[in-house]
Scaffold this motif. Structure first.
Motif, PDB file in Angstrom:
ATOM      1  N   ARG A  99      45.966  25.917  33.051  1.00 53.10           N
ATOM      2  CA  ARG A  99      47.202  26.149  33.015  1.00 53.10           C
ATOM      3  C   ARG A  99      47.268  27.319  32.257  1.00 53.10           C
ATOM      4  NH1 ARG A  99      50.898  21.849  34.608  1.00 53.10           N
ATOM      5  NH2 ARG A  99      49.502  20.038  34.922  1.00 53.10           N
ATOM      6  N   GLU A 100      46.418  27.712  30.895  1.00 53.34           N
ATOM      7  CA  GLU A 100      46.466  28.830  30.078  1.00 53.34           C
ATOM      8  C   GLU A 100      46.028  30.170  30.937  1.00 53.34           C
ATOM      9  OE1 GLU A 100      44.618  30.184  25.895  1.00 53.34           O
ATOM     10  OE2 GLU A 100      44.526  28.040  26.518  1.00 53.34           O
ATOM     11  N   LEU A 101      44.890  29.973  31.618  1.00 52.21           N
ATOM     12  CA  LEU A 101      44.448  30.942  32.368  1.00 52.21           C
ATOM     13  C   LEU A 101      45.070  31.511  33.564  1.00 52.21           C
ATOM     14  CD1 LEU A 101      41.607  32.346  32.969  1.00 52.21           C
ATOM     15  CD2 LEU A 101      40.867  30.787  34.332  1.00 52.21           C
ATOM     16  N   LEU A 102      45.683  30.443  34.290  1.00 55.22           N
ATOM     17  CA  LEU A 102      46.467  30.900  35.512  1.00 55.22           C
ATOM     18  C   LEU A 102      48.089  30.382  35.076  1.00 55.22           C
ATOM     19  CD1 LEU A 102      43.971  29.715  38.273  1.00 55.22           C
ATOM     20  CD2 LEU A 102      44.524  31.766  37.253  1.00 55.22           C
ATOM     21  N   ALA A 114      48.753  30.918  42.454  1.00 55.41           N
ATOM     22  CA  ALA A 114      48.270  31.238  41.221  1.00 55.41           C
ATOM     23  C   ALA A 114      46.875  32.053  41.160  1.00 55.41           C
ATOM     24  CB  ALA A 114      48.285  30.159  40.344  1.00 55.41           C
ATOM     25  N   LEU A 115      46.106  31.620  41.954  1.00 56.29           N
ATOM     26  CA  LEU A 115      44.812  32.024  42.095  1.00 56.29           C
ATOM     27  C   LEU A 115      44.354  32.950  43.439  1.00 56.29           C
ATOM     28  CD1 LEU A 115      41.925  32.043  40.788  1.00 56.29           C
ATOM     29  CD2 LEU A 115      41.443  30.018  42.149  1.00 56.29           C
ATOM     30  N   TYR A 138      34.689  34.709  39.860  1.00 56.15           N
ATOM     31  CA  TYR A 138      36.148  35.026  39.876  1.00 56.15           C
ATOM     32  C   TYR A 138      36.182  35.759  38.433  1.00 56.15           C
ATOM     33  CZ  TYR A 138      40.953  34.553  38.715  1.00 56.15           C
ATOM     34  OH  TYR A 138      42.365  34.840  38.258  1.00 56.15           O
ATOM     35  N   ALA A 139      36.788  36.931  38.614  1.00 54.57           N
ATOM     36  CA  ALA A 139      37.264  37.854  37.294  1.00 54.57           C
ATOM     37  C   ALA A 139      38.720  38.035  37.301  1.00 54.57           C
ATOM     38  CB  ALA A 139      36.448  39.099  37.720  1.00 54.57           C
ATOM     39  N   THR A 140      38.962  38.218  36.279  1.00 55.95           N
ATOM     40  CA  THR A 140      40.462  38.685  35.879  1.00 55.95           C
ATOM     41  C   THR A 140      40.398  39.613  34.712  1.00 55.95           C
ATOM     42  OG1 THR A 140      42.484  37.761  34.850  1.00 55.95           O
ATOM     43  CG2 THR A 140      40.436  36.635  33.924  1.00 55.95           C
ATOM     44  N   ARG A 141      41.536  40.511  34.895  1.00 57.49           N
ATOM     45  CA  ARG A 141      41.498  41.721  34.049  1.00 57.49           C
ATOM     46  C   ARG A 141      42.514  41.733  33.226  1.00 57.49           C
ATOM     47  NH1 ARG A 141      38.440  43.143  38.462  1.00 57.49           N
ATOM     48  NH2 ARG A 141      36.632  44.389  38.086  1.00 57.49           N
ATOM     49  N   GLU A 145      39.653  41.422  30.271  1.00 61.49           N
ATOM     50  CA  GLU A 145      38.635  41.272  31.232  1.00 61.49           C
ATOM     51  C   GLU A 145      37.839  39.984  31.079  1.00 61.49           C
ATOM     52  OE1 GLU A 145      35.156  43.885  33.563  1.00 61.49           O
ATOM     53  OE2 GLU A 145      36.434  44.654  32.153  1.00 61.49           O
ATOM     54  N   ARG A 146      37.628  39.194  31.755  1.00 63.27           N
ATOM     55  CA  ARG A 146      36.917  37.969  31.818  1.00 63.27           C
ATOM     56  C   ARG A 146      36.161  37.366  32.964  1.00 63.27           C
ATOM     57  NH1 ARG A 146      40.752  33.281  29.351  1.00 63.27           N
ATOM     58  NH2 ARG A 146      38.893  32.165  29.178  1.00 63.27           N
ATOM     59  N   SER A 147      35.092  36.989  32.954  1.00 65.79           N
ATOM     60  CA  SER A 147      34.292  36.436  34.431  1.00 65.79           C
ATOM     61  C   SER A 147      34.121  35.003  34.270  1.00 65.79           C
ATOM     62  CB  SER A 147      33.219  37.386  33.969  1.00 65.79           C
ATOM     63  OG  SER A 147      33.306  38.725  34.265  1.00 65.79           O
TER      64      SER A 147
END
Length: 419
Positions: A99-102, A114-115, A138-141, A145-147
């Motif tokens: 939930r914190e990530l998305l 959400a994803l 999966y990567a988010t910026r 920036e996290r992988s």
């Protein structure tokens, strides 16, 4: 409850026997047959009542927590994001890390809300089709920036008639990838820094063995350059070894008591010849005679030396060193602050966040001409990390640079020995 039933049975038997006995007396006296029948009725009624009493109920077993509550507790304590979806990719369950990530992740809503990751969505369909687990990325910026490595697997659900749901486990690879990138950069930079002086040495040696074999003036000039390059390699190796030793013990806090004011005075005196050679005036201002901190003397000497030397080499004509006590530092703990300021050209703001990186230089040519290795501020940062301190760099173009370091003050009665 059983005792009450037994007593009621014996009472009823007794009443029956009494009624029979009274009836016999009204008809002319006691009859042995009737009395016997009354006693028999009394005994039989009591016995039957006792045998028919309800058995004591077995103590109820302690109610165990529901299985879904246990599953939720386990999910909540998994540090990596975990998401459970059904065959329609609708979210059934998600732990707090997911939930914190998305932030847009909601139960009973499609995961795609959400994803937004085509590789993950395709992987879910593949797992549902084949039943075999797979891994994808999966990567988010946003916000940083996290992988992640996404492990997708089928999860049979008995209540769903054997139809499998899908569980997604996202393993954070950001720190590992950054560490690997730092290692690669470190090896590449170290190799480059060593290759340059080595190439110079080899070139001059070949020249001295060939065309300049009998040229005395050229030999003297080349030998001086070779000596400078050899000293540069020595400094680089020394700095690399120092940085490795500090990083190895970075998690171990020092326990000795040292005087930061005394260290500052010693380093100002030690840098006086270099400052005089460059026409730089170095002044020291101290708020007191003693500034006790918990630290290792040699490491703190290196920190202050690097800061003053950088100001003398790259600053202007005046360098001011000040040591003061800060009563309310971080977490309301008293701290000792050492400030080194100069009136030099200043540093562009885009460079300031990277100054403590290994081998990072604002001006590579100027740094090498001054004999710098690009590791000085990295050593300062890691040394302060070990001493539970911190560094702040402020600069303005045309107005100079100010470097501040803060260390926790040694409180009275705290562990430590004399400096």
């Amino acid at each position: 409850m059983a005792d009450g039933a037994r007593r009621a049975a014996w009472t009823a038997s007794g009443v029956s026997a009494g009624v029979l006995a009274a009836a016999a007396a009204l008809h002319g006296g006691p009859d042995l047959v009737v009395l016997g029948a009354a006693l028999a009725a009394f005994a039989l009624g009591g016995a039957v009542g006792g045998r028919g009493r309800p058995r004591a109920a077995a103590p109820a077993e302690a109610a165990s927590p529901p299985r879904h509550a246990i599953a939720e507790a386990l999910l909540a304590n998994i540090p990596d994001p975990v998401i459970l979806i059904d065959r329609r990719s609708v979210v059934i369950e998600a732990n707090p890390a997911a939930r914190e990530l998305l932030p847009n992740l909601k139960l009973r809503h499609p995961l795609s809300f959400a994803l937004r990751a085509p590789d993950v969505i395709d992987g879910i369909e593949e797992v549902l089709r084949t039943g075999q687990p797979l891994k994808t990325g999966y990567a988010t910026r946003v916000p940083t920036e996290r992988s992640f490595e996404v492990q997708i697997g089928a999860l049979p659900m008995p209540q769903a008639g054997g139809q499998p749901n899908v569980v997604l486990f996202l393993r954070d690879l950001t720190s590992a990838q950054r560490l690997e990138a730092m290692r690669v950069d470190f090896v590449a930079n170290a190799s480059h820094e060593l290759r340059t002086p080595l190439a110079s040495l080899l070139g001059f040696i070949e020249t001295l063995q060939g065309p300049a074999r009998n040229d005395v003036a050229a030999r003297e000039r080349f030998l001086a350059i070779m000596r400078t390059q050899a000293q540069r390699m020595t400094r680089l190796i020394d700095d690399l070894l120092s940085l490795s030793r500090i990083e190895l013990r970075e998690h171990v806090a020092p326990t000795e008591t040292v005087d930061l004011c005394q260290i500052a005075r010693q380093m100002v005196d030690a840098q006086a010849p270099l400052a005089a050679e460059r026409g730089v005036a170095v002044t020291l201002e101290s708020a007191g005679d003693s500034c006790p901190v918990l630290g290792e003397r040699d490491e703190l000497l290196r920190v202050v030396e690097n800061l003053i030397e950088n100001a003398v080499k790259y600053g202007g004509e005046r360098v001011a060193v000040a040591v003061a006590r800060v009563p309310q530092g971080r977490r309301s703990v008293p701290e000792i602050e050492l400030t080194v300021s100069d009136d030099g050209p200043g540093i562009p703001p885009e460079h300031i966040p990277r100054l403590t990186e290994r081998f990072y230089r604002v001006d590579v040519t100027s740094s090498r001409q001054q004999g710098g290795t690009g590791l000085g501020l990295a050593i300062v940062k890691h040394t302060l990390n070990r001493h539970r301190g911190r560094i702040a760099i402020e600069s303005e173009i045309g107005r100079g640079t100010v470097v501040r370091i803060r260390l926790p003050e040694r409180e009275q009665g705290e562990a430590g020995t004399g400096s």
